[in-house]
Enzyme design. Structure first.
Site, PDB file in Angstrom:
ATOM      1  N   CYS A 142      30.867  22.869  -3.085  1.00 51.81           N
ATOM      2  CA  CYS A 142      30.591  24.285  -2.801  1.00 51.81           C
ATOM      3  C   CYS A 142      29.095  24.571  -2.767  1.00 51.81           C
ATOM      4  O   CYS A 142      28.555  25.209  -3.668  1.00 51.81           O
ATOM      5  CB  CYS A 142      31.276  25.167  -3.845  1.00 51.81           C
ATOM      6  SG  CYS A 142      31.238  26.917  -3.433  1.00 51.81           S
ATOM      7  N   HIS A 176      26.239  24.982   0.806  1.00 51.12           N
ATOM      8  CA  HIS A 176      26.138  25.820   2.001  1.00 51.12           C
ATOM      9  C   HIS A 176      27.439  25.861   2.802  1.00 51.12           C
ATOM     10  O   HIS A 176      28.029  26.922   3.013  1.00 51.12           O
ATOM     11  CB  HIS A 176      25.007  25.314   2.898  1.00 51.12           C
ATOM     12  CG  HIS A 176      23.680  25.254   2.215  1.00 51.12           C
ATOM     13  ND1 HIS A 176      23.153  26.306   1.514  1.00 51.12           N
ATOM     14  CD2 HIS A 176      22.770  24.253   2.119  1.00 51.12           C
ATOM     15  CE1 HIS A 176      21.979  25.965   1.014  1.00 51.12           C
ATOM     16  NE2 HIS A 176      21.722  24.719   1.373  1.00 51.12           N
ATOM     17  N   CYS A 216      16.576  24.126  -0.055  1.00 48.83           N
ATOM     18  CA  CYS A 216      15.377  24.227   0.779  1.00 48.83           C
ATOM     19  C   CYS A 216      14.298  25.066   0.104  1.00 48.83           C
ATOM     20  O   CYS A 216      13.145  25.075   0.554  1.00 48.83           O
ATOM     21  CB  CYS A 216      15.724  24.808   2.146  1.00 48.83           C
ATOM     22  SG  CYS A 216      16.675  26.332   2.072  1.00 48.83           S
ATOM     23  N   THR A 273      38.943  16.737  11.286  1.00 49.43           N
ATOM     24  CA  THR A 273      38.736  15.291  11.248  1.00 49.43           C
ATOM     25  C   THR A 273      39.860  14.600  12.012  1.00 49.43           C
ATOM     26  O   THR A 273      40.753  15.255  12.558  1.00 49.43           O
ATOM     27  CB  THR A 273      38.723  14.785   9.793  1.00 49.43           C
ATOM     28  OG1 THR A 273      40.041  14.862   9.251  1.00 49.43           O
ATOM     29  CG2 THR A 273      37.757  15.589   8.925  1.00 49.43           C
TER      30      THR A 273
END
Length: 454
Positions: free
Chosen positions: A8, A10, A42, A270
């Site tokens: 959990c 971004h 970031c 996927t």
């Protein structure tokens, strides 16, 4: 519908919040092995450098906020086994050691990435640190208080941002990288050279084209970084070598790139139909080459996570792919890039041309005007734009978002020359610098009337 989410940050937060809103009937369970969620990694350099005073601003969600949406979040819980055939999970409570099983109808894999840690002698010494999450940032800040000589290994975005932060805090800083340039994956030499000079002007030691071979220490604490070219004294070492996807749980169960990045279709699905993936655990569709690539960026993650929720039950909005658009500020320089560099395109075997301008971004009759350096990479045959880079003391980085849209829409360098941009002397010239770089690439002659066929 039982939805299990592993990880959990971004992508995970985006997937969870949007799934809860779009599918209020869903039973959503989140498993996160850390004690916090949604940390903006970031912002680590800004936190380390003291620009961000309150680190709580680097979190944009919490278990409490997710609970308001009806989501059950299990912190400090690690999923140890995923069986996609039986749709079961094996989970360990890291606080108690208790293990239990769970089931799902839909599984969302947002397990992210983890720093690459080379197997080098002395890497276990105290003072050799990683830089990825909130705990790492707190440790770096605490250890840096007692450190004077700090070495950063890895000259990617995180590495160069940390170097600047440490130098501004009065530290003696060394930056080591095995390549001969900093930021070589994002920028061509014309753009990295001025940044390197800026580092040197600020007293930062650049140890480029040097590969770290080991670490030496005294009393269990690091004192030296040993490279292929010599030794560098260090009280503290930060490893910023790169990242690899956290995907061991699905190894052999879904299709992946050789590095373990999960392959997904346009709907974030996927090769196992009820398993979806997003973020740093995934490969992305890279529009400049048309291939899958591993480009871990927060922007990619939030887009992909949001699309997971939108496509979880029905295919609604396809992924548009990405250009890997990014930006950075180093001292006074504002830098941004999108798509392929010239070196990157040639490494892909692509036949490209480039055009570059250095011009004042607005009229010289204005009280002030700064230079802008802009380079565009385009395909020689089709003239399709493949990438761009910009550098200026004035913040003109948003223009790279415009070029990103051009790449997304397969526009040519010739079209860029004539796109309609506004003119206002406060901001630009009658020919916007994006137009100008396109004009520079136009052919120097036009075909004769006789040569033109209808």
């Amino acid at each position: 519908m039982k939805v299990a989410v592993i990880g959990c940050t971004h992508a995970g937060t985006a997937a969870i919040v949007n799934t809860a809103k779009l599918h209020p009937e869903a039973e959503i369970t989140v498993y996160e092995r850390n004690d916090n969620i949604s940390f903006l990694s970031c912002g680590i350099a800004l936190y380390v450098g003291g620009v961000v005073k309150d680190p709580h601003g680097l979190f944009y969600s919490s278990p409490e906020k997710l609970a308001e949406l009806g989501v059950k979040t299990n912190m400090r819980h690690e999923v140890t086994v995923v069986d996609t055939k039986s749709k079961t999970l094996r989970v360990r409570n890291l606080a108690t050691g208790q293990e239990f099983d769970d089931t799902y109808d839909k599984l969302i894999m947002t397990t992210g990435s983890w720093p690459i840690v080379p197997k080098l002698e002395g890497i276990e010494l105290e003072g050799v640190l990683l830089c990825k999450n909130y705990d790492h940032s707190n440790t770096i800040i605490e250890k840096a208080k007692q450190a004077n000589k700090i070495t950063v290994v890895g000259a990617g975005y995180i590495g160069v941002e940390l170097v600047e932060a440490f130098q501004m805090n009065g530290k003696q800083v060394t930056l080591i990288d095995g390549e001969d340039r900093i930021l070589n994956k994002y920028l061509d030499p014309e753009f990295t050279a001025p940044i390197e000079q800026s580092f040197k002007d600020h007293g930062i030691k650049l140890a480029l084209n040097e590969k770290v071979s080991s670490f030496a220490g005294e009393g269990g604490k690091v004192t030296k970084v040993i490279t292929s070219e010599g030794e560098h004294e260090a009280d503290l070492v930060i490893l910023c070598i790169g990242f690899r996807p956290n995907t061991e749980l699905l190894k052999g169960q879904v299709d992946m790139l050789p590095n373990g990045a999960i392959l997904v279709n346009d709907y974030m699905q996927t090769s196992c139909p009820d398993v979806y993936a997003a973020g740093d655990s995934c490969a992305i569709h890279y529009n400049p080459t048309g291939k899958h690539a591993y480009i871990p960026l927060a922007t990619n993650a939030v887009r992909m996570g949001t699309l997971v929720a939108r496509n979880l039950v029905t295919e609604t909005i396809p992924y548009m792919g990405t250009q890997g658009t990014s930006g950075i500020k180093i001292y006074e320089d504002n830098i941004a890039a999108t798509g392929l560099t010239e070196e990157g395109a040639k490494a892909e075997g692509m036949d490209v041309e480039t055009t570059m301008i250095i011009d004042n971004y607005r009229p010289e009759f204005m009280p002030t005007f700064e230079q802008v350096q802009l380079k565009v990479v385009f395909d020689r045959a089709t003239r399709r734009i493949l990438g761009a880079q910009i550098l200026s003391k004035t913040d003109l980085t948003q223009s790279i978002n415009t070029v990103s849209v051009c790449i997304q829409n397969k526009m040519t360098i010739d079209q860029l020359a004539f796109i309609d941009f506004f003119f206002q002397p406060h901001y630009n010239k009658p020919w916007n610098f994006l137009n100008t770089v396109g004009l520079e690439a136009l052919p120097t002659s036009v075909p004769s009337k006789e040569a033109v066929t209808v």
